[in-house]
Motif scaffolding. Sequence first.
Motif, PDB file in Angstrom:
ATOM      1  N   MET A   1      53.487  64.649  33.221  1.00 44.59           N
ATOM      2  CA  MET A   1      54.502  64.026  32.390  1.00 44.59           C
ATOM      3  C   MET A   1      55.767  63.797  33.215  1.00 44.59           C
ATOM      4  O   MET A   1      56.259  64.697  33.884  1.00 44.59           O
ATOM      5  N   THR A   2      56.274  62.611  33.158  1.00 50.09           N
ATOM      6  CA  THR A   2      57.501  62.262  33.867  1.00 50.09           C
ATOM      7  C   THR A   2      58.701  62.522  32.963  1.00 50.09           C
ATOM      8  O   THR A   2      58.687  62.178  31.782  1.00 50.09           O
ATOM      9  N   TRP A   3      59.724  63.150  33.527  1.00 48.42           N
ATOM     10  CA  TRP A   3      60.944  63.394  32.755  1.00 48.42           C
ATOM     11  C   TRP A   3      61.817  62.150  32.753  1.00 48.42           C
ATOM     12  O   TRP A   3      61.815  61.350  33.692  1.00 48.42           O
ATOM     13  N   THR A   4      62.560  61.971  31.672  1.00 49.26           N
ATOM     14  CA  THR A   4      63.443  60.820  31.507  1.00 49.26           C
ATOM     15  C   THR A   4      64.807  61.305  31.029  1.00 49.26           C
ATOM     16  O   THR A   4      64.995  62.493  30.758  1.00 49.26           O
ATOM     17  N   LEU A   5      65.739  60.377  30.856  1.00 51.33           N
ATOM     18  CA  LEU A   5      67.061  60.734  30.330  1.00 51.33           C
ATOM     19  C   LEU A   5      66.993  61.201  28.875  1.00 51.33           C
ATOM     20  O   LEU A   5      67.867  61.919  28.408  1.00 51.33           O
ATOM     21  N   ASN A   7      64.057  62.720  27.662  1.00 50.16           N
ATOM     22  CA  ASN A   7      63.116  63.822  27.629  1.00 50.16           C
ATOM     23  C   ASN A   7      63.172  64.564  28.964  1.00 50.16           C
ATOM     24  O   ASN A   7      62.520  64.165  29.929  1.00 50.16           O
ATOM     25  N   PHE A   8      63.990  65.618  29.005  1.00 54.00           N
ATOM     26  CA  PHE A   8      64.181  66.367  30.241  1.00 54.00           C
ATOM     27  C   PHE A   8      64.170  67.856  29.929  1.00 54.00           C
ATOM     28  O   PHE A   8      64.305  68.261  28.765  1.00 54.00           O
ATOM     29  N   PRO A   9      64.024  68.702  30.948  1.00 54.17           N
ATOM     30  CA  PRO A   9      63.981  70.147  30.724  1.00 54.17           C
ATOM     31  C   PRO A   9      65.284  70.679  30.124  1.00 54.17           C
ATOM     32  O   PRO A   9      66.373  70.198  30.448  1.00 54.17           O
ATOM     33  N   LYS A  22      70.405  62.477  38.408  1.00 54.23           N
ATOM     34  CA  LYS A  22      69.917  62.716  39.767  1.00 54.23           C
ATOM     35  C   LYS A  22      68.901  63.857  39.772  1.00 54.23           C
ATOM     36  O   LYS A  22      67.887  63.780  40.472  1.00 54.23           O
ATOM     37  N   ALA A  23      69.153  64.909  38.994  1.00 55.70           N
ATOM     38  CA  ALA A  23      68.220  66.041  38.925  1.00 55.70           C
ATOM     39  C   ALA A  23      66.860  65.602  38.375  1.00 55.70           C
ATOM     40  O   ALA A  23      65.816  66.051  38.862  1.00 55.70           O
ATOM     41  N   ILE A  24      66.865  64.737  37.382  1.00 52.59           N
ATOM     42  CA  ILE A  24      65.613  64.214  36.826  1.00 52.59           C
ATOM     43  C   ILE A  24      64.869  63.417  37.890  1.00 52.59           C
ATOM     44  O   ILE A  24      63.651  63.571  38.054  1.00 52.59           O
ATOM     45  N   GLU A  25      65.588  62.585  38.614  1.00 52.31           N
ATOM     46  CA  GLU A  25      64.977  61.793  39.682  1.00 52.31           C
ATOM     47  C   GLU A  25      64.342  62.711  40.738  1.00 52.31           C
ATOM     48  O   GLU A  25      63.191  62.519  41.142  1.00 52.31           O
ATOM     49  N   ILE A  26      65.085  63.732  41.145  1.00 57.37           N
ATOM     50  CA  ILE A  26      64.588  64.669  42.158  1.00 57.37           C
ATOM     51  C   ILE A  26      63.399  65.454  41.615  1.00 57.37           C
ATOM     52  O   ILE A  26      62.393  65.627  42.303  1.00 57.37           O
ATOM     53  N   ALA A  27      63.510  65.936  40.380  1.00 59.73           N
ATOM     54  CA  ALA A  27      62.430  66.734  39.788  1.00 59.73           C
ATOM     55  C   ALA A  27      61.136  65.931  39.691  1.00 59.73           C
ATOM     56  O   ALA A  27      60.058  66.451  39.994  1.00 59.73           O
ATOM     57  N   ASN A  28      61.229  64.686  39.282  1.00 59.99           N
ATOM     58  CA  ASN A  28      60.029  63.850  39.196  1.00 59.99           C
ATOM     59  C   ASN A  28      59.395  63.651  40.573  1.00 59.99           C
ATOM     60  O   ASN A  28      58.170  63.672  40.711  1.00 59.99           O
ATOM     61  N   LYS A  29      60.233  63.481  41.589  1.00 54.62           N
ATOM     62  CA  LYS A  29      59.718  63.337  42.943  1.00 54.62           C
ATOM     63  C   LYS A  29      59.056  64.635  43.404  1.00 54.62           C
ATOM     64  O   LYS A  29      57.970  64.617  43.981  1.00 54.62           O
ATOM     65  N   LEU A  30      59.699  65.777  43.140  1.00 57.01           N
ATOM     66  CA  LEU A  30      59.133  67.065  43.540  1.00 57.01           C
ATOM     67  C   LEU A  30      57.808  67.340  42.833  1.00 57.01           C
ATOM     68  O   LEU A  30      56.891  67.922  43.420  1.00 57.01           O
TER      69      LEU A  30
END
Length: 58
Positions: A1-5, A7-9, A22-30
Motif C-alpha cells: 500500500m502506498t501512503w498519500t497525503l 492516507n499516511f501513518p 517529504k516523509a511520505i515520499e521518502i517512506a514510499n521509496k524506502l
Amino acid sequence: MTWTLENFPLEMQDLKPIIREKAIEIANKLKQERTVNELAIVEEAIKQAEEWFLNLEG
C-alpha cells in the motif's frame, strides 16, 4: 500500500505539511527498497524529511 497525503501513518500526523509530504515520499521509496517493518521505515522517513527541511531552511 502506498501512503498519500490523505492516507499516511499516524506517526506523521503532527509534522508540518511540507515535512509530512517529504516523509511520505521518502517512506514510499524506502518501502520499495527495503523489507524491514513499516514502523522502522516511518521513523527513518521522518528523520530524513526533518533533516531535508533543516537543510532547506539553511
